[in-house]
Design an enzyme around this catalytic site. Structure first.
Site, PDB file in Angstrom:
ATOM      1  N   LYS A  60      78.295  47.099 -85.448  1.00 37.31           N
ATOM      2  CA  LYS A  60      78.137  48.515 -85.770  1.00 37.31           C
ATOM      3  C   LYS A  60      79.382  49.240 -85.312  1.00 37.31           C
ATOM      4  O   LYS A  60      80.074  48.789 -84.383  1.00 37.31           O
ATOM      5  CB  LYS A  60      76.916  49.100 -85.041  1.00 37.31           C
ATOM      6  CG  LYS A  60      76.310  50.276 -85.761  1.00 37.31           C
ATOM      7  CD  LYS A  60      75.378  49.818 -86.880  1.00 37.31           C
ATOM      8  CE  LYS A  60      74.746  50.969 -87.614  1.00 37.31           C
ATOM      9  NZ  LYS A  60      73.671  50.489 -88.517  1.00 37.31           N
TER      10      LYS A  60
HETATM   11  P1  NAD Z   1      72.484  60.068 -93.549  1.00 37.18           P
HETATM   12  O1  NAD Z   1      73.597  60.637 -92.757  1.00 37.18           O
HETATM   13  O2  NAD Z   1      72.655  59.908 -95.017  1.00 37.18           O
HETATM   14  O3  NAD Z   1      71.157  60.952 -93.312  1.00 37.18           O
HETATM   15  C1  NAD Z   1      70.663  61.231 -92.044  1.00 37.18           C
HETATM   16  C2  NAD Z   1      69.609  62.314 -92.176  1.00 37.18           C
HETATM   17  O4  NAD Z   1      69.012  62.557 -90.901  1.00 37.18           O
HETATM   18  C3  NAD Z   1      70.158  63.646 -92.656  1.00 37.18           C
HETATM   19  O5  NAD Z   1      69.209  64.281 -93.494  1.00 37.18           O
HETATM   20  C4  NAD Z   1      70.312  64.425 -91.357  1.00 37.18           C
HETATM   21  O6  NAD Z   1      70.294  65.847 -91.546  1.00 37.18           O
HETATM   22  C5  NAD Z   1      69.096  63.940 -90.622  1.00 37.18           C
HETATM   23  N1  NAD Z   1      69.165  64.161 -89.190  1.00 37.18           N
HETATM   24  C6  NAD Z   1      70.227  64.027 -88.361  1.00 37.18           C
HETATM   25  N2  NAD Z   1      69.884  64.348 -87.110  1.00 37.18           N
HETATM   26  C7  NAD Z   1      68.577  64.670 -87.134  1.00 37.18           C
HETATM   27  C8  NAD Z   1      67.642  65.078 -86.160  1.00 37.18           C
HETATM   28  N3  NAD Z   1      68.007  65.206 -84.875  1.00 37.18           N
HETATM   29  N4  NAD Z   1      66.369  65.320 -86.562  1.00 37.18           N
HETATM   30  C9  NAD Z   1      66.011  65.173 -87.857  1.00 37.18           C
HETATM   31  N5  NAD Z   1      66.844  64.781 -88.812  1.00 37.18           N
HETATM   32  C10 NAD Z   1      68.113  64.544 -88.467  1.00 37.18           C
HETATM   33  O7  NAD Z   1      72.113  58.673 -92.861  1.00 37.18           O
HETATM   34  P2  NAD Z   1      71.308  57.443 -93.493  1.00 37.18           P
HETATM   35  O8  NAD Z   1      72.302  56.480 -93.999  1.00 37.18           O
HETATM   36  O9  NAD Z   1      70.248  57.953 -94.384  1.00 37.18           O
HETATM   37  O10 NAD Z   1      70.652  56.798 -92.194  1.00 37.18           O
HETATM   38  C11 NAD Z   1      69.386  57.214 -91.669  1.00 37.18           C
HETATM   39  C12 NAD Z   1      68.813  56.138 -90.773  1.00 37.18           C
HETATM   40  O11 NAD Z   1      68.647  54.933 -91.536  1.00 37.18           O
HETATM   41  C13 NAD Z   1      69.661  55.735 -89.570  1.00 37.18           C
HETATM   42  O12 NAD Z   1      68.838  55.362 -88.508  1.00 37.18           O
HETATM   43  C14 NAD Z   1      70.433  54.523 -90.081  1.00 37.18           C
HETATM   44  O13 NAD Z   1      70.900  53.707 -89.027  1.00 37.18           O
HETATM   45  C15 NAD Z   1      69.335  53.868 -90.885  1.00 37.18           C
HETATM   46  N6  NAD Z   1      69.800  52.908 -91.903  1.00 37.18           N
HETATM   47  C16 NAD Z   1      70.700  53.281 -92.860  1.00 37.18           C
HETATM   48  C17 NAD Z   1      71.073  52.357 -93.828  1.00 37.18           C
HETATM   49  C18 NAD Z   1      71.990  52.714 -94.964  1.00 37.18           C
HETATM   50  O14 NAD Z   1      72.151  51.886 -95.865  1.00 37.18           O
HETATM   51  N7  NAD Z   1      72.572  53.898 -95.015  1.00 37.18           N
HETATM   52  C19 NAD Z   1      70.569  51.053 -93.786  1.00 37.18           C
HETATM   53  C20 NAD Z   1      69.648  50.716 -92.801  1.00 37.18           C
HETATM   54  C21 NAD Z   1      69.266  51.655 -91.859  1.00 37.18           C
END
Ligand code: NAD
Length: 421
Positions: A110
């Site tokens: 990561k």
């Molecule tokens: P992103 O940046 O696209 O979206 C994150 C979202 O969370 C946004 O809507 C943001 O406003 C919101 N957010 C941030 N801080 C917050 C808080 N304190 N309270 C509530 N909402 C909050 O990120 P993403 O890629 O969608 O990732 C989201 C989660 O999924 C993370 O835990 C990431 O590790 C996990 N994840 C992502 C992927 C991927 O392919 N992008 C794959 C597996 C897991």
């Protein structure tokens, strides 16, 4: 037993505690524990960039490679103001278990930069992304470590990073990162893969519970890439999305939220603030709304000792990484009415399609979206079956079942390879 000082933090201790529980449950020999548990290596970098007004701002960045025994390492890059090296290490550890659980030839990694990307202009974000990749050259690569998007980064950031690396090596090298736009070697279906995978697994568990998707209500925390694509997928199955949120707060509407309208609003306003699709709720209130499916899709450690007894859902689908603390896990273990789909299984669709993207890049042979989704669902089905089998056979929680399977495979690979020298 080793104790890490570098990574010490709440979230790293939480990942270590999960590891210890799994290691104890399968009697993992002491001799293999520490090297399976702790990250293999880490790089910390200082990233100065020129701002649009001519001044210079310097940021701190990290890349942690947890395991390189089962292939090159793989994992996203997070741009967020609260990133710490301990958080990045915990996320890298979970990537190792995820790749192992679904049978990908990768270890976990990561990356992260301590920055609020919303405070940067697009040219500044480009300079920071390129500078990060520049500092990582030698530490990442298609056969070493392959980054992808995570919170605060997206397809455009991956395109800049791929371009920076390609310029350095002197030829196009799309396999250095995944989650790229399709025009520069991204895979069809990658952008929506994590959310689609979450939706597919939720539907599968609803089927097991004999709950028609059309009767399910869904609450989603975080409406970024993963949260919004989960909403779209579950709405397509006929479920009603009754609450969504982002970092500014949430919206609740018992009659259902119009997801297309919410997406159009975000495209314009950049946040959900003042979206008129329902009544305003805080992120804390949102987690306690009664629903069929609760989907944390934002950050770690939001289901805690305080609210684990109060959540009211049939399925807790961990789209985010590490949303449930160890103390909350203990409470949920006493609540058999809630089916927890643990993060390493629930959000594995993202890394599965990242693997497909990397394969397509290495072969220069590209697949259709349908081919991608069919292969994705087959891998998710297989992983789900193995978790359910382990859960029943050993009477484990679903998280313990998933983690023991994953950790045993990584430990076995390390044992077989032996110690060098
Ligand atoms: P992103 O940046 O696209 O979206 C994150 C979202 O969370 C946004 O809507 C943001 O406003 C919101 N957010 C941030 N801080 C917050 C808080 N304190 N309270 C509530 N909402 C909050 O990120 P993403 O890629 O969608 O990732 C989201 C989660 O999924 C993370 O835990 C990431 O590790 C996990 N994840 C992502 C992927 C991927 O392919 N992008 C794959 C597996 C897991």
């Amino acid at each position: 037993m080793m104790v890490s000082r570098l990574y010490d933090s709440d979230v790293f201790r939480m990942a270590c505690r999960q590891f210890d529980l799994a290691a104890d449950a399968i009697n993992l020999p002491e001799s293999i524990r520490d090297r399976t548990k702790y990250p293999r290596r880490c790089l910390a970098v200082t990233l100065p960039i020129r701002r649009d007004d001519g001044t210079v701002t310097t940021y701190e960045g990290f890349r942690v490679q947890h395991n390189l025994s089962t292939g090159p390492s793989k994992g996203g890059i997070r741009f967020h103001e609260n990133v710490t090296v301990g958080e990045v290490a915990a996320l890298a550890m979970w990537m190792s278990w995820k790749c192992s659980l679904v049978g990908l030839p990768y270890g976990g990694a990561k990356g992260g930069v301590v920055v609020n990307p919303r405070e940067l202009s697009t040219p500044e974000l480009e300079r920071l992304s390129r500078r990060y990749m520049q500092e990582m050259i030698g530490f990442v690569g298609p056969q070493i470590d392959i980054p992808a998007p995570d919170v605060g980064t997206n397809e455009q950031v991956m395109a800049w990073m791929m371009d920076t690396y390609s310029n350095h090596v002197g030829h196009v090298s799309p396999g250095v990162v995944t989650g790229k736009p399709v025009s520069v070697g991204g895979s069809e279906g990658r952008r929506e893969a994590t959310g689609r995978g979450v939706g597919y697994l939720v539907k599968s568990y609803l089927d097991d519970l004999k709950i028609p998707a059309t009767e399910a209500t869904v609450v989603i925390q975080g409406f970024g890439n993963v949260g919004s694509e989960t909403a779209i997928a579950l709405a397509e199955y006929g479920a009603k999305i009754i609450a969504i949120s982002d970092y500014t707060g949430g919206v609740y509407n018992a009659k259902g939220i119009d997801i297309k309208k919410a997406l159009a609003y975000i495209a314009w306003a950049k946040t959900l603030k003042d979206f008129d699709g329902g009544e305003t709720v805080t992120n804390e209130q949102l987690l306690e709304i009664p629903c069929t499916v609760l989907v944390p899709a934002a950050l770690e450690r939001v289901i805690t000792e305080e609210n684990a007894g109060k959540i009211k859902c049939r399925i807790l689908a961990e789209a985010a990484n590490g949303p449930t603390t160890n103390a909350a896990d203990k409470i949920l273990d006493q609540r058999p009415e809630i089916e927890v789909i643990p993060d390493v299984l629930c959000n594995s669709g993202g890394v599965i399609v990242s693997y497909f993207e990397w394969l397509q890049n290495l072969q220069n042979y590209y697949w259709t979206r349908d081919e991608v989704l069919v292969k994705l669902y087959a891998m998710l089905d297989k992983a789900k079956v193995s978790v359910e089998y382990q859960k029943r056979k050993l009477k484990f929680s679903r998280r313990l079942a998933a983690q023991t399977l994953a950790i045993a495979r990584v430990a076995e690979a390390k044992e077989r390879r032996g110690l060098f020298p």
